[in-house]
Design a protein around this motif. Sequence first.
Motif, PDB file in Angstrom:
ATOM      1  N   GLU A  68       0.869  -1.179   0.000  1.00  0.00           N
ATOM      2  CA  GLU A  68       0.000   0.000   0.000  1.00  0.00           C
ATOM      3  C   GLU A  68       0.903   1.225   0.000  1.00  0.00           C
ATOM      4  O   GLU A  68       1.696   1.414   0.910  1.00  0.00           O
ATOM      5  CB  GLU A  68      -0.898   0.019   1.239  1.00  0.00           C
ATOM      6  N   ILE A  69       0.778   2.067  -1.039  1.00  0.00           N
ATOM      7  CA  ILE A  69       1.609   3.268  -1.157  1.00  0.00           C
ATOM      8  C   ILE A  69       0.865   4.493  -0.633  1.00  0.00           C
ATOM      9  O   ILE A  69       1.409   5.285   0.115  1.00  0.00           O
ATOM     10  CB  ILE A  69       2.036   3.503  -2.626  1.00  0.00           C
ATOM     11  N   ALA A  70      -0.393   4.649  -1.042  1.00  0.00           N
ATOM     12  CA  ALA A  70      -1.213   5.779  -0.602  1.00  0.00           C
ATOM     13  C   ALA A  70      -2.659   5.344  -0.551  1.00  0.00           C
ATOM     14  O   ALA A  70      -3.107   4.538  -1.369  1.00  0.00           O
ATOM     15  CB  ALA A  70      -1.049   6.957  -1.561  1.00  0.00           C
ATOM     16  N   MET A  71      -3.376   5.878   0.407  1.00  0.00           N
ATOM     17  CA  MET A  71      -4.787   5.535   0.562  1.00  0.00           C
ATOM     18  C   MET A  71      -5.645   6.607  -0.102  1.00  0.00           C
ATOM     19  O   MET A  71      -5.359   7.793   0.010  1.00  0.00           O
ATOM     20  CB  MET A  71      -5.148   5.419   2.046  1.00  0.00           C
ATOM     21  N   GLY A  72      -6.701   6.155  -0.759  1.00  0.00           N
ATOM     22  CA  GLY A  72      -7.654   7.059  -1.394  1.00  0.00           C
ATOM     23  C   GLY A  72      -8.702   7.511  -0.388  1.00  0.00           C
ATOM     24  O   GLY A  72      -8.479   7.508   0.818  1.00  0.00           O
ATOM     25  N   LYS A  73      -9.872   7.841  -0.904  1.00  0.00           N
ATOM     26  CA  LYS A  73     -10.971   8.275  -0.049  1.00  0.00           C
ATOM     27  C   LYS A  73     -11.500   7.084   0.747  1.00  0.00           C
ATOM     28  O   LYS A  73     -11.720   6.014   0.194  1.00  0.00           O
ATOM     29  CB  LYS A  73     -12.092   8.845  -0.913  1.00  0.00           C
ATOM     30  N   PRO A  74     -11.708   7.273   2.062  1.00  0.00           N
ATOM     31  CA  PRO A  74     -12.194   6.159   2.879  1.00  0.00           C
ATOM     32  C   PRO A  74     -13.522   5.587   2.386  1.00  0.00           C
ATOM     33  O   PRO A  74     -13.800   4.417   2.563  1.00  0.00           O
ATOM     34  CB  PRO A  74     -12.358   6.769   4.279  1.00  0.00           C
ATOM     35  N   ASN A  75     -14.343   6.421   1.768  1.00  0.00           N
ATOM     36  CA  ASN A  75     -15.636   5.957   1.281  1.00  0.00           C
ATOM     37  C   ASN A  75     -15.637   5.745  -0.235  1.00  0.00           C
ATOM     38  O   ASN A  75     -16.686   5.627  -0.855  1.00  0.00           O
ATOM     39  CB  ASN A  75     -16.742   6.943   1.665  1.00  0.00           C
ATOM     40  N   GLY A  76     -14.440   5.678  -0.846  1.00  0.00           N
ATOM     41  CA  GLY A  76     -14.321   5.490  -2.296  1.00  0.00           C
ATOM     42  C   GLY A  76     -14.813   4.116  -2.732  1.00  0.00           C
ATOM     43  O   GLY A  76     -14.771   3.160  -1.973  1.00  0.00           O
ATOM     44  N   LYS A  77     -15.265   4.039  -3.973  1.00  0.00           N
ATOM     45  CA  LYS A  77     -15.720   2.761  -4.523  1.00  0.00           C
ATOM     46  C   LYS A  77     -14.555   1.776  -4.534  1.00  0.00           C
ATOM     47  O   LYS A  77     -13.428   2.145  -4.816  1.00  0.00           O
ATOM     48  CB  LYS A  77     -16.211   2.933  -5.955  1.00  0.00           C
ATOM     49  N   ARG A  78     -14.853   0.513  -4.251  1.00  0.00           N
ATOM     50  CA  ARG A  78     -13.834  -0.535  -4.232  1.00  0.00           C
ATOM     51  C   ARG A  78     -13.846  -1.332  -5.522  1.00  0.00           C
ATOM     52  O   ARG A  78     -14.900  -1.609  -6.082  1.00  0.00           O
ATOM     53  CB  ARG A  78     -14.070  -1.490  -3.072  1.00  0.00           C
ATOM     54  N   ALA A  79     -12.645  -1.714  -5.942  1.00  0.00           N
ATOM     55  CA  ALA A  79     -12.499  -2.589  -7.105  1.00  0.00           C
ATOM     56  C   ALA A  79     -12.808  -4.009  -6.655  1.00  0.00           C
ATOM     57  O   ALA A  79     -12.176  -4.525  -5.732  1.00  0.00           O
ATOM     58  CB  ALA A  79     -11.079  -2.507  -7.647  1.00  0.00           C
ATOM     59  N   SER A  80     -13.795  -4.622  -7.290  1.00  0.00           N
ATOM     60  CA  SER A  80     -14.155  -5.990  -6.946  1.00  0.00           C
ATOM     61  C   SER A  80     -14.226  -6.827  -8.209  1.00  0.00           C
ATOM     62  O   SER A  80     -14.349  -6.301  -9.320  1.00  0.00           O
ATOM     63  CB  SER A  80     -15.489  -6.029  -6.192  1.00  0.00           C
ATOM     64  N   ARG A  81     -14.156  -8.117  -8.028  1.00  0.00           N
ATOM     65  CA  ARG A  81     -14.181  -9.069  -9.133  1.00  0.00           C
ATOM     66  C   ARG A  81     -15.394  -8.800 -10.023  1.00  0.00           C
ATOM     67  O   ARG A  81     -16.509  -8.694  -9.540  1.00  0.00           O
ATOM     68  CB  ARG A  81     -14.235 -10.474  -8.550  1.00  0.00           C
ATOM     69  N   GLY A  82     -15.146  -8.640 -11.318  1.00  0.00           N
ATOM     70  CA  GLY A  82     -16.220  -8.397 -12.281  1.00  0.00           C
ATOM     71  C   GLY A  82     -16.503  -6.939 -12.570  1.00  0.00           C
ATOM     72  O   GLY A  82     -17.175  -6.622 -13.548  1.00  0.00           O
ATOM     73  N   SER A  83     -15.990  -6.022 -11.730  1.00  0.00           N
ATOM     74  CA  SER A  83     -16.241  -4.604 -11.977  1.00  0.00           C
ATOM     75  C   SER A  83     -15.290  -4.069 -13.043  1.00  0.00           C
ATOM     76  O   SER A  83     -14.172  -4.551 -13.198  1.00  0.00           O
ATOM     77  CB  SER A  83     -16.109  -3.786 -10.684  1.00  0.00           C
ATOM     78  N   LYS A  84     -15.768  -3.072 -13.798  1.00  0.00           N
ATOM     79  CA  LYS A  84     -14.924  -2.434 -14.792  1.00  0.00           C
ATOM     80  C   LYS A  84     -14.185  -1.304 -14.085  1.00  0.00           C
ATOM     81  O   LYS A  84     -14.801  -0.485 -13.403  1.00  0.00           O
ATOM     82  CB  LYS A  84     -15.742  -1.906 -15.964  1.00  0.00           C
ATOM     83  N   ILE A  85     -12.861  -1.282 -14.243  1.00  0.00           N
ATOM     84  CA  ILE A  85     -12.063  -0.287 -13.533  1.00  0.00           C
ATOM     85  C   ILE A  85     -11.136   0.452 -14.493  1.00  0.00           C
ATOM     86  O   ILE A  85     -10.878  -0.010 -15.604  1.00  0.00           O
ATOM     87  CB  ILE A  85     -11.229  -0.931 -12.400  1.00  0.00           C
ATOM     88  N   SER A  86     -10.665   1.626 -14.029  1.00  0.00           N
ATOM     89  CA  SER A  86      -9.685   2.429 -14.772  1.00  0.00           C
ATOM     90  C   SER A  86      -8.477   2.645 -13.875  1.00  0.00           C
ATOM     91  O   SER A  86      -8.636   2.992 -12.695  1.00  0.00           O
ATOM     92  CB  SER A  86     -10.275   3.792 -15.133  1.00  0.00           C
ATOM     93  N   VAL A  87      -7.279   2.436 -14.430  1.00  0.00           N
ATOM     94  CA  VAL A  87      -6.054   2.592 -13.647  1.00  0.00           C
ATOM     95  C   VAL A  87      -4.994   3.373 -14.422  1.00  0.00           C
ATOM     96  O   VAL A  87      -5.006   3.419 -15.648  1.00  0.00           O
ATOM     97  CB  VAL A  87      -5.446   1.223 -13.240  1.00  0.00           C
ATOM     98  N   ARG A  88      -4.101   3.977 -13.679  1.00  0.00           N
ATOM     99  CA  ARG A  88      -2.857   4.523 -14.220  1.00  0.00           C
ATOM    100  C   ARG A  88      -1.748   3.641 -13.646  1.00  0.00           C
ATOM    101  O   ARG A  88      -1.819   3.198 -12.501  1.00  0.00           O
ATOM    102  CB  ARG A  88      -2.638   5.967 -13.793  1.00  0.00           C
ATOM    103  N   TYR A  89      -0.704   3.426 -14.442  1.00  0.00           N
ATOM    104  CA  TYR A  89       0.340   2.514 -13.972  1.00  0.00           C
ATOM    105  C   TYR A  89       1.677   2.818 -14.639  1.00  0.00           C
ATOM    106  O   TYR A  89       1.753   3.452 -15.686  1.00  0.00           O
ATOM    107  CB  TYR A  89      -0.047   1.061 -14.262  1.00  0.00           C
ATOM    108  N   ILE A  90       2.713   2.330 -13.979  1.00  0.00           N
ATOM    109  CA  ILE A  90       4.067   2.281 -14.529  1.00  0.00           C
ATOM    110  C   ILE A  90       4.556   0.866 -14.281  1.00  0.00           C
ATOM    111  O   ILE A  90       4.496   0.380 -13.148  1.00  0.00           O
ATOM    112  CB  ILE A  90       5.014   3.287 -13.846  1.00  0.00           C
TER     113      ILE A  90
END
Length: 153
Positions: free
Chosen positions: A51-73
């Motif tokens: 865990e590098i940084a925490m988002g919003k405590p009430n933010g939507k969670r990524a779960s199996r089957g959900s469509k998600i958007s990410v940034r990455y290196i």
Amino acid sequence: KKTQESEGLASKEQTVSASGQKVVSAVPAKKQEKNEPSQARTYGNGLVVEEIAMGKPNGKRASRGSKISVRYIGKLQKNGKIFDSNVGGPPFKFRLGVGEVIAGWDIGIEGMRVGDKRRLTIPPKMGYGINGAGRQIPPNAWLVFDVELIDVC
């Protein structure tokens, strides 16, 4: 010496994640400095999720089957060479947990909240395996991805 050994064993927790993967250890980092992980989990299959940084405590969670958007290196663990990144471009979108991406991502991103940042250290068997991927990723390469969850649809 026996006391030290038993304390060492007691500090390693064994749990099972939501995805069913056994977590060998969940040990907080010693010092929390800028851009250093606050917690690292090592799975029995070699995957390390920090865990590098925490988002919003009430933010939507990524779960199996959900469509998600990410940034990455993406970097090679061996020499730190960047082989892929979408920073500065559009977020990468995919459905989590259905095999659209490497197994290390499907497991390592599950449970993230929007705004969370994680570092995934992925063993070859959960990445590109004995074949590698093109000229950028050699066979049997360990991969390191810094991932930020942008959105959950």
